[in-house]
Enzyme design. Structure first.
Site, PDB file in Angstrom:
ATOM      1  N   VAL A  21       1.013  -0.563  -0.374  1.00  0.00           N
ATOM      2  CA  VAL A  21       0.021  -0.462  -0.043  1.00  0.00           C
ATOM      3  C   VAL A  21       0.548   1.559   0.043  1.00  0.00           C
ATOM      4  O   VAL A  21       0.422   2.203  -0.540  1.00  0.00           O
ATOM      5  CB  VAL A  21      -0.928  -0.172   0.957  1.00  0.00           C
ATOM      6  CG1 VAL A  21      -2.177   1.570   1.149  1.00  0.00           C
ATOM      7  CG2 VAL A  21      -2.182  -1.092   0.963  1.00  0.00           C
ATOM      8  N   TYR A 146      -3.852 -10.251  15.387  1.00  0.00           N
ATOM      9  CA  TYR A 146      -3.625  -9.775  14.127  1.00  0.00           C
ATOM     10  C   TYR A 146      -5.688  -8.911  14.421  1.00  0.00           C
ATOM     11  O   TYR A 146      -5.676  -7.301  14.409  1.00  0.00           O
ATOM     12  CB  TYR A 146      -3.491  -9.252  12.709  1.00  0.00           C
ATOM     13  CG  TYR A 146      -4.458  -8.681  11.576  1.00  0.00           C
ATOM     14  CD1 TYR A 146      -3.140  -8.027  11.694  1.00  0.00           C
ATOM     15  CD2 TYR A 146      -5.252  -8.921  10.936  1.00  0.00           C
ATOM     16  CE1 TYR A 146      -3.603  -7.234  10.204  1.00  0.00           C
ATOM     17  CE2 TYR A 146      -5.831  -7.730   9.757  1.00  0.00           C
ATOM     18  CZ  TYR A 146      -4.638  -7.224   9.409  1.00  0.00           C
ATOM     19  OH  TYR A 146      -4.022  -6.394   8.259  1.00  0.00           O
ATOM     20  N   VAL A 176      -6.355  -6.247  -0.823  1.00  0.00           N
ATOM     21  CA  VAL A 176      -5.722  -5.589  -1.131  1.00  0.00           C
ATOM     22  C   VAL A 176      -4.370  -6.276  -1.785  1.00  0.00           C
ATOM     23  O   VAL A 176      -3.904  -7.821  -1.664  1.00  0.00           O
ATOM     24  CB  VAL A 176      -4.682  -5.100  -0.665  1.00  0.00           C
ATOM     25  CG1 VAL A 176      -3.810  -3.475  -1.545  1.00  0.00           C
ATOM     26  CG2 VAL A 176      -5.597  -3.619   0.292  1.00  0.00           C
ATOM     27  N   HIS A 189      -0.610 -13.345   0.718  1.00  0.00           N
ATOM     28  CA  HIS A 189      -1.801 -12.828   1.002  1.00  0.00           C
ATOM     29  C   HIS A 189      -2.526 -14.076  -0.461  1.00  0.00           C
ATOM     30  O   HIS A 189      -1.241 -14.298  -1.467  1.00  0.00           O
ATOM     31  CB  HIS A 189      -2.916 -12.299   0.394  1.00  0.00           C
ATOM     32  CG  HIS A 189      -2.399 -11.098   2.164  1.00  0.00           C
ATOM     33  ND1 HIS A 189      -2.028 -10.272   2.091  1.00  0.00           N
ATOM     34  CD2 HIS A 189      -3.610 -11.741   3.096  1.00  0.00           C
ATOM     35  CE1 HIS A 189      -1.904  -9.442   2.870  1.00  0.00           C
ATOM     36  NE2 HIS A 189      -3.336 -10.334   4.180  1.00  0.00           N
ATOM     37  N   ARG A 218     -14.370 -13.325  -2.423  1.00  0.00           N
ATOM     38  CA  ARG A 218     -13.726 -11.826  -1.383  1.00  0.00           C
ATOM     39  C   ARG A 218     -14.109 -10.370  -2.254  1.00  0.00           C
ATOM     40  O   ARG A 218     -14.225 -10.452  -3.616  1.00  0.00           O
ATOM     41  CB  ARG A 218     -11.935 -12.292  -2.023  1.00  0.00           C
ATOM     42  CG  ARG A 218     -11.309 -13.277  -0.362  1.00  0.00           C
ATOM     43  CD  ARG A 218     -11.016 -12.828   1.193  1.00  0.00           C
ATOM     44  NE  ARG A 218     -11.021 -13.723   1.546  1.00  0.00           N
ATOM     45  CZ  ARG A 218     -12.320 -15.112   2.181  1.00  0.00           C
ATOM     46  NH1 ARG A 218     -12.641 -14.463   2.413  1.00  0.00           N
ATOM     47  NH2 ARG A 218     -11.507 -15.581   3.275  1.00  0.00           N
TER      48      ARG A 218
END
Ligand code: NAP
Ligand code: GDP
Length: 324
Positions: A21, A146, A176, A189, A218
């Site tokens: 990001v 988390y 993402v 991921h 998702r």
């Protein structure tokens, strides 16, 4: 924008500036004219300061004296890493977040935008999930460490506002992906792990092994789209309550559909196998982007196929520097 924020050009410190990001925000700032005149943007990596450590956090804030902070730094990983390391995810993230928010407070930072995630929402819930539902029950068991650490950012933001009037807020992105992702097959991921697996299978003439049934669903947001939205939040969004940054509910897809798109982008002709003995994690976590749409009714997202293709192309062109 608040009157305080208009006082002078911003000096923005982006924690986690070297990650997926962070690199996207850097691209928007440096390559898309995202930086306004006089502004200074600093992109931090853990090499410069380990934010788990309070002393290093204070030293880096003293060095750069930011007026604004985009707080992305976190211990991050895919489902299977979470399942092995809930304690580390909890402790590292609690410490990083407290160090960053408290140092921002102590050094007079005007605004902090922190990053939550849609996987921290309650597991047993109605859909779609919205911003008001974050604390309505325990998160999914696979990533409870988390999730609880991330939820505390929202609690802390409300407390800073109540006691000090600070406008510290948070965004909630869904899954993402994009350039500079962690493409590790074991710890990444889903999308980045599958891009790497599919590329490898194509090179080696073998099959792609997808973990789980392929049925979970998702909402994927392209990192560049997310980067632009986070900058908008920094400049324009005045609420303390977080905002979901996501494509629409209608754009949610199954893992099977995602791997098919990757196979098409990489022109992979071999077999795709699903290992249902492995955990599926959350079946879905469908998030509503209605609040975002109320603010930005004309918002459009990069079409998923196009974004996946650009990510695959980036991975192949940058194989030597990609995190694998
Ligand atoms: P990423 O690519 O793994 O990047 C993580 C960043 O955090 C890196 O810049 C890393 O620095 C930094 N970092 C990690 N530990 C640190 C430490 N102890 N001290 C200082 N910096 C540290 O992750 P990302 O996907 O960009 O994630 C950014 C934010 O988005 C995170 O808050 C994450 O929870 C959130 N988010 C991500 C997703 C997703 O699907 N990826 C979804 C929702 C929310 P180095 O690389 O230099 O070590
Ligand atoms: P999540 O969205 O927070 O659960 O995290 P991930 O991005 O790790 O996505 C996990 C989902 O993708 C689960 O349904 C997994 O079964 C599925 N999946 C399929 N193959 C893979 C893989 O190679 N890596 C990961 N991380 N997930 C995979």
């Amino acid at each position: 924008m608040g009157s305080e924020m208009k006082a002078g050009p911003m000096r923005v410190l982006v924690t986690g500036g070297s990650g997926l990001v962070g690199k996207a925000i850097e691209h928007v700032v440096e390559q898309e004219g995202g930086k306004l005149e006089g502004e200074e943007w600093i992109f931090l990596s853990s090499k410069e300061a380990d934010l788990v450590d309070a002393g290093q956090t204070r030293a880096v804030f003293k060095k750069y004296r930011p007026t604004h902070v985009i707080h992305l730094a976190a211990k991050v990983g895919g489902l299977y890493l979470h399942m092995k390391e809930n304690l580390h995810f909890l402790r590292d993230n609690l410490k990083i977040n407290d160090n960053v928010l408290q140092t921002a407070h102590e050094t007079g930072v005007t605004k902090v935008v922190s990053c939550l995630s849609s996987c921290i929402f309650p597991d047993k819930t109605t859909y779609p999930i919205d911003e008001k539902m974050m604390h309505n029950g325990p998160p999914h068991d696979s990533n409870f460490g988390y999730s609880h650490a991330k939820r505390m950012i929202d609690v802390q933001n409300r407390a800073y506002f109540q006691q000090y009037g600070h406008r510290y807020t948070a965004v909630i992105p869904t899954n993402v992906f994009g350039p500079y992702d962690n493409f590790s097959i074991e710890n990444g991921h889903v999308l980045s792990a599958l891009v790497h697996k599919t590329h490898k299978a194509k090179m080696e003439g073998t099959h792609v092994h997808v973990c789980g049934s392929g049925d979970p669903r998702r909402q994927f947001i392209y990192s560049l789209d997310l980067g632009r939205l986070i900058i908008w939040v920094l400049r324009e969004y005045e609420e303390i309550e977080p905002i979901i940054l996501s494509v629409g509910e209608e754009d949610e897809i199954s893992i099977k559909e995602a791997v098919d798109m990757i196979a098409e982008a990489l022109d992979f002709q071999g077999k795709i196998l699903f290992d249902s003995s492995q955990s599926d994690g959350q079946v879905k976590k469908t998030a509503s982007n209605s609040k975002l749409r109320r603010y930005l009714p004309d918002l459009t997202f990069t079409p998923l196929k196009e974004a996946i293709k650009m990510t695959c192309d980036w991975f192949i062109a940058n194989y030597d520097i990609a995190r694998t």
